[in-house]
Each structure stands twice: as C-alpha cells, then as structure tokens.
Scaffold this motif. Sequence first.
Motif, mmCIF file in Angstrom:
data_model
loop_
_atom_site.group_PDB
_atom_site.id
_atom_site.type_symbol
_atom_site.label_atom_id
_atom_site.label_comp_id
_atom_site.label_asym_id
_atom_site.label_seq_id
_atom_site.Cartn_x
_atom_site.Cartn_y
_atom_site.Cartn_z
ATOM 1 N N SER A 1 0.850 -1.193 0.000
ATOM 2 C CA SER A 1 0.000 0.000 0.000
ATOM 3 C C SER A 1 0.881 1.236 0.000
ATOM 4 C CB SER A 1 -0.933 0.022 1.207
ATOM 5 O OG SER A 1 -0.276 0.507 2.364
ATOM 6 N N ALA A 2 0.294 2.360 -0.381
ATOM 7 C CA ALA A 2 1.061 3.586 -0.612
ATOM 8 C C ALA A 2 1.856 4.007 0.616
ATOM 9 C CB ALA A 2 0.118 4.706 -1.054
ATOM 10 N N PHE A 3 1.186 4.196 1.745
ATOM 11 C CA PHE A 3 1.898 4.705 2.913
ATOM 12 C C PHE A 3 2.949 3.728 3.400
ATOM 13 C CE2 PHE A 3 2.626 5.223 7.435
ATOM 14 C CZ PHE A 3 3.045 6.548 7.452
ATOM 15 N N GLN A 4 2.724 2.465 3.223
ATOM 16 C CA GLN A 4 3.612 1.457 3.771
ATOM 17 C C GLN A 4 4.872 1.242 2.937
ATOM 18 O OE1 GLN A 4 -0.039 -1.283 4.346
ATOM 19 N NE2 GLN A 4 1.412 -2.012 5.871
ATOM 20 N N GLU B 1 1.612 -11.904 -12.135
ATOM 21 C CA GLU B 1 0.639 -11.628 -13.192
ATOM 22 C C GLU B 1 -0.156 -10.364 -12.905
ATOM 23 O OE1 GLU B 1 0.056 -16.467 -13.618
ATOM 24 O OE2 GLU B 1 -1.603 -15.204 -12.960
ATOM 25 N N ALA B 2 -0.199 -9.975 -11.632
ATOM 26 C CA ALA B 2 -0.957 -8.792 -11.214
ATOM 27 C C ALA B 2 -0.291 -8.201 -9.984
ATOM 28 C CB ALA B 2 -2.412 -9.152 -10.921
ATOM 29 N N TYR B 3 -0.592 -6.934 -9.730
ATOM 30 C CA TYR B 3 -0.029 -6.259 -8.570
ATOM 31 C C TYR B 3 -1.078 -5.355 -7.962
ATOM 32 C CZ TYR B 3 3.304 -3.682 -5.670
ATOM 33 O OH TYR B 3 3.985 -3.127 -4.612
ATOM 34 N N ARG B 4 -1.281 -5.492 -6.665
ATOM 35 C CA ARG B 4 -2.241 -4.654 -5.944
ATOM 36 C C ARG B 4 -1.484 -3.567 -5.194
ATOM 37 N NH1 ARG B 4 -4.934 -5.430 -0.471
ATOM 38 N NH2 ARG B 4 -6.634 -3.892 -0.478
ATOM 39 N N PHE B 5 -1.867 -2.338 -5.426
ATOM 40 C CA PHE B 5 -1.245 -1.192 -4.771
ATOM 41 C C PHE B 5 -2.352 -0.231 -4.373
ATOM 42 C CE2 PHE B 5 -1.852 -0.143 -9.154
ATOM 43 C CZ PHE B 5 -2.132 1.216 -9.197
ATOM 44 N N SER B 6 -2.009 0.787 -3.601
ATOM 45 C CA SER B 6 -2.995 1.818 -3.287
ATOM 46 C C SER B 6 -2.471 3.176 -3.724
ATOM 47 C CB SER B 6 -3.343 1.824 -1.792
ATOM 48 O OG SER B 6 -2.310 2.376 -1.014
ATOM 49 N N ILE B 7 -3.400 4.077 -3.931
ATOM 50 C CA ILE B 7 -3.092 5.454 -4.307
ATOM 51 C C ILE B 7 -3.171 6.313 -3.060
ATOM 52 C CG2 ILE B 7 -3.894 7.441 -5.674
ATOM 53 C CD1 ILE B 7 -5.008 5.312 -7.677
ATOM 54 N N SER B 8 -2.177 7.155 -2.848
ATOM 55 C CA SER B 8 -2.178 8.069 -1.709
ATOM 56 C C SER B 8 -3.045 9.278 -2.042
ATOM 57 C CB SER B 8 -0.745 8.522 -1.392
ATOM 58 O OG SER B 8 -0.759 9.599 -0.479
ATOM 59 N N TRP B 9 -4.179 9.357 -1.357
ATOM 60 C CA TRP B 9 -5.116 10.473 -1.568
ATOM 61 C C TRP B 9 -4.400 11.806 -1.352
ATOM 62 C CZ3 TRP B 9 -10.625 10.182 1.066
ATOM 63 C CH2 TRP B 9 -11.407 11.277 0.673
ATOM 64 N N SER B 10 -3.574 11.910 -0.299
ATOM 65 C CA SER B 10 -2.917 13.174 0.012
ATOM 66 C C SER B 10 -1.736 13.478 -0.899
ATOM 67 C CB SER B 10 -2.464 13.202 1.476
ATOM 68 O OG SER B 10 -1.572 12.154 1.753
ATOM 69 N N ALA C 1 -5.965 -1.392 -8.210
ATOM 70 C CA ALA C 1 -5.744 -0.170 -7.437
ATOM 71 C C ALA C 1 -6.756 -0.022 -6.310
ATOM 72 C CB ALA C 1 -5.811 1.052 -8.354
ATOM 73 N N THR C 2 -6.245 0.241 -5.115
ATOM 74 C CA THR C 2 -7.075 0.534 -3.950
ATOM 75 C C THR C 2 -7.085 2.038 -3.729
ATOM 76 O OG1 THR C 2 -6.455 -1.572 -2.938
ATOM 77 C CG2 THR C 2 -7.392 0.096 -1.486
ATOM 78 N N LEU C 3 -8.270 2.603 -3.535
ATOM 79 C CA LEU C 3 -8.386 4.058 -3.407
ATOM 80 C C LEU C 3 -7.963 4.565 -2.032
ATOM 81 C CD1 LEU C 3 -11.721 4.685 -5.343
ATOM 82 C CD2 LEU C 3 -9.383 5.145 -6.110
ATOM 83 N N ILE C 4 -8.275 3.813 -0.988
ATOM 84 C CA ILE C 4 -7.797 4.225 0.342
ATOM 85 C C ILE C 4 -7.444 2.992 1.153
ATOM 86 C CG2 ILE C 4 -10.118 4.370 1.371
ATOM 87 C CD1 ILE C 4 -8.908 6.876 2.916
ATOM 88 N N THR D 1 -12.413 0.176 -3.555
ATOM 89 C CA THR D 1 -12.656 1.483 -2.950
ATOM 90 C C THR D 1 -11.983 1.623 -1.593
ATOM 91 O OG1 THR D 1 -14.743 0.624 -2.073
ATOM 92 C CG2 THR D 1 -14.844 1.886 -4.136
ATOM 93 N N ASN D 2 -12.108 0.607 -0.736
ATOM 94 C CA ASN D 2 -11.664 0.741 0.648
ATOM 95 C C ASN D 2 -11.075 -0.572 1.120
ATOM 96 O OD1 ASN D 2 -11.425 1.409 3.426
ATOM 97 N ND2 ASN D 2 -13.244 2.706 3.331
ATOM 98 N N ASN D 3 -9.914 -0.508 1.739
ATOM 99 C CA ASN D 3 -9.259 -1.711 2.240
ATOM 100 C C ASN D 3 -9.742 -2.038 3.649
ATOM 101 O OD1 ASN D 3 -6.959 -3.773 2.203
ATOM 102 N ND2 ASN D 3 -6.492 -2.586 4.053
ATOM 103 N N GLU D 4 -10.215 -3.260 3.842
ATOM 104 C CA GLU D 4 -10.707 -3.812 5.112
ATOM 105 C C GLU D 4 -11.313 -2.740 6.022
ATOM 106 O OE1 GLU D 4 -7.280 -6.152 6.199
ATOM 107 O OE2 GLU D 4 -6.402 -4.530 7.369
ATOM 108 N N ALA D 5 -12.397 -2.138 5.516
ATOM 109 C CA ALA D 5 -13.065 -1.067 6.259
ATOM 110 C C ALA D 5 -13.593 -1.550 7.605
ATOM 111 C CB ALA D 5 -14.215 -0.501 5.418
ATOM 112 N N ASN D 6 -13.907 -2.844 7.733
ATOM 113 C CA ASN D 6 -14.385 -3.353 9.014
ATOM 114 C C ASN D 6 -13.299 -3.284 10.080
ATOM 115 O OD1 ASN D 6 -12.979 -5.384 7.584
ATOM 116 N ND2 ASN D 6 -14.206 -7.050 8.430
ATOM 117 N N VAL D 7 -12.079 -3.637 9.733
ATOM 118 C CA VAL D 7 -10.981 -3.586 10.697
ATOM 119 C C VAL D 7 -10.635 -2.137 11.040
ATOM 120 C CG1 VAL D 7 -8.514 -4.038 11.003
ATOM 121 C CG2 VAL D 7 -9.999 -5.808 10.079
#
Length: 491
Positions: free
Chosen positions: A28-31, A81-90, A124-127, A171-177
């Motif tokens: 993820s972006a911040f990490q 074959e694929a890569y999951r990343f997130s975009i830093s909103w800020s 892509a994960t948005l947040i 849209t959102n990564n593990e929003a429950n946690v």
Amino acid sequence: MGLGLTTQKFSRDDFPPKPHFVFGSGTSAFQVEGAEAEDGRTPSVWDSFAQSEKNKRGVDCCDGYHKYKEDVQLMVATGLEAYRFSISWSRLIPNGRGSVNPKGLQFYNNFINELVSNGIQPHATLIHYDLPQALEDEYGGWLNGKIVKDFTAYADVCFREFGDRVSYWITNNEANVYALGAYDTGIFPPYRCSAPFGISCKAGNSSTEPYIVAHNALLAHASAARLYKRKYQLTQQGFIGINIYMFWFIPFTNATKDAIATQRAYDFYVGWFMDPLVFGDYPDVVKQNAGTRIPSFTPEESKLVKGSWDFFGLNHYTTLYVGDDSGSLKMEQRDVVMDMAAKFSDTLDEVPPGEFHISPEGMKGSLEYLKQHYGNPPVYVHENGQRTFRNASLYDTSRVKYLESYIGSMLEAMRNGSNTKGYFTWSFIDLFELLDGYESSFGLYYVDLNDPDLKRYPKLSAHWYSSFLKGEGRRDHDITEVEKNSSAHFN
C-alpha cells in the motif's frame, strides 16, 4: 541441506489462466512509498504515528516512490501476473479536495505505465487506512457524512486519469478492521476510543463511533461505485469492489452456545459490511444489539449500497476460536466487540513467537462462507501471508509452508465451486507494517534498512512463489530443489 517441506499436489496449471484468474502480490502507498513530504504530498493520518521515535524510519519506508522501476523488475523476475497497490489520496489531492497535484498525478501515471508495459495487471485501492490529515482536521474525517462527497470526487479523479489502464478498483481496504481499530480499540490513527475498551485515547466513543464510521464508509463506497458504473464502466470495461478482512471463526467447544456465538461473531465482523452490500441492510442481530447506536439506512441509501460491487476483496490470514460471552451484554458500557458477546483465542496449539498460526482450512472455510451466505460472488484474495519477526534471514521456510498450504486450500474451495478470481500475497516486499512498524515482516523480499540504497533481497518464499508461477518443476517437486536453484542468491 533439505528443508523437509514438499509442495501440495498442484501447479499453476490447475488454476484458470490469466486473465480469468491472476496470481500477484501487493503493498500500500503509505507502507512502501516513503517520500512523505516530496513533490506536494501532504500528511495522512498515519504520518504523526510513523514519525514517532519507535517508528522513525516509517516516513522513509522502502522508498518505493523513487525505486518503483526497480521494484517492477523484481515483479517481472518473480513472474507476477498482477499487482495490488494503493493510491495516496494526500499525494494526488493534497488538501483532500480541490486541485490535483501534477507531480502526484505524474508518479501514478508513470507507475501504472511501468506495470502495464511489463505485462502486470494493476489492481488499485483508493484508500488503505491513509485518510488525508486535512480532512480529519477539518471535519473529523470518516465520522462526518461530508466524507462521502469528498471520497467520490477523489475517486472520480482516479477513474478519469487512470481508468484507461486500471481495470480493477477497490474502494476501501478492510473497512471493518479500520472502523474497529481506529474508533473502537483506538490502535490505529486517529486513535479514537473510550474506556474501558480503549484506554490511551484522548477522545472518542467506542460505543457509537465505529458504527458511524462503517456507515459512512459503506455510503462512500456505494457513491463511488455508482459514479464508476454510470460514467466510466461502459467505456473503460473495468470492475469495482470493496475489501473486507475475515477471520475463519470456529466454535471453541461443541456447545450450542459457542456455535451461536460464532455465528454472532460472523454477523458483526463480516455481515456488518457484507449484508448491506448484498441484501441492503445490517444483520438483525447487529441491529438488535446495537440499537439506536447504529445508523439506519434510508430506502434510498439501502438501494444505493445494495449491489454496489462487481467483486469482493478478501483479506484472510488466520483462524480464531470463539466462545460464548453473552453475559457481558448486560453491561451498560458496550462497544462493537462487546456487542459480539464472544471470547476469542488464536489457536488451541502453540504458535511460534511473532507468527500467525498456520491453519489453511480457514482459507477454504472463509471462501465457502462467502459462497453459501452471499450467493457465491466473485472474490479476489487480496491479502494472505505469514507474519514473522523482521530479520535478515532469507530462509523463510515457515512462510513457504504457509503460502503453499493456503493456496492449496483456496484451490480446494474453487474445486468445490467458489467463484474466486485471484490471489495476492501480502506483501511483495518487507515494508512498514501498520500494527508494529518494522518489528514484523510479511515480504517475499527483504529490504535492508541499513543500506542507504535500501537494497532488496529475495527470500526463499520469493523463489518458491516464482517457481510456482512459472510452472517450474513437477507438481510434487521437493522444496529442496527451490533451495538448490536459488542458493546463489543467498550467499
């Protein structure tokens, strides 16, 4: 010296081919990005924590911002074959709303182009937990309904700028946690909680705020998904979903009360999000226990949320045993976990320090649960991996055993009809872990934080995963062959 482990009786060929099924990894972006104050990026809610003395390297991270081309070449060498990343909103919209940061836009365009040009499918994960601090300061972030409009506007920018190359949106990564960790127990920024459920927070209400945050997260997801489907999906031919975290819950005993408590845990932990998304409302047991503390969906909101997805993302790591604790429901002070009225333990067996219990049946069980309770929706396993203490040893045999057993369990679920579409290890490289900074690791690649260049080194798990993805060797070839073929990399 042999390691005494053998792979399951399966190979990449036992799974559907790309693009019908993809194997990848993620961060993820911040990490992973670092460059926290470069090129117009502003702080997220995580920055103050990462700058503390204990986690002083947090803001530097792995410098993925500057080393992305090198990292993509590692992905190619691994055979992803694929890569999951997130975009830093800020980084993309520094004030949380308004003007787009040209340098942030350029970075993500360059990164996505690098993936695509090397044949790696972007997801892509948005947040991913990292809300812009500006929105937290202005109106309380996820506690305020204003977040729905701002999140949708941010999503619009991402769809417009990157959707011609990104076909899979989370849209959102593990929003429950996040709702529990940031607003109930207070272990994640913005550290909101109330005693006795969280004792170190300066503000918050563990009894009400997690429900408000979850409600706003569901509405924000649904609003962004509606925008994507109406404005972009026809031309971009992509898909949108949301990610949840899921334990595999097992009754602690054969007693009926423990079986009921286990289902109650599923309803609060999984159904809290899945039921509105599939059926349009929260589970009855959640509404009954939470009472007026949980917001209600209007008919319009229920219609908006229900069916607002093309797939679900699943983060799964381990199994918990559940025992009944319904007597606690009589307490006047209650939080979300108390409403579950259950006791949890990680395992009946001993677990090596710093590691997750390896219980691969939990992967099959989690996928079966989603199939049976929610109509067998398309599912991507977005995170799965073995936690170990962070050290320089590249012989992560426990992680190899973990990955092979969980992938095999996933295959069993698929052979039983599960509509699983992809699998991503967490994480591609060792990074800044949100629970404990640099004390633990999940990566296929070790990052030397003492090296000014932050050099990456492949672990045994990277070689094993690469061998599996490339179809090298027999289905039942011994892992000692992987060790022998990769020994040069460890010297």
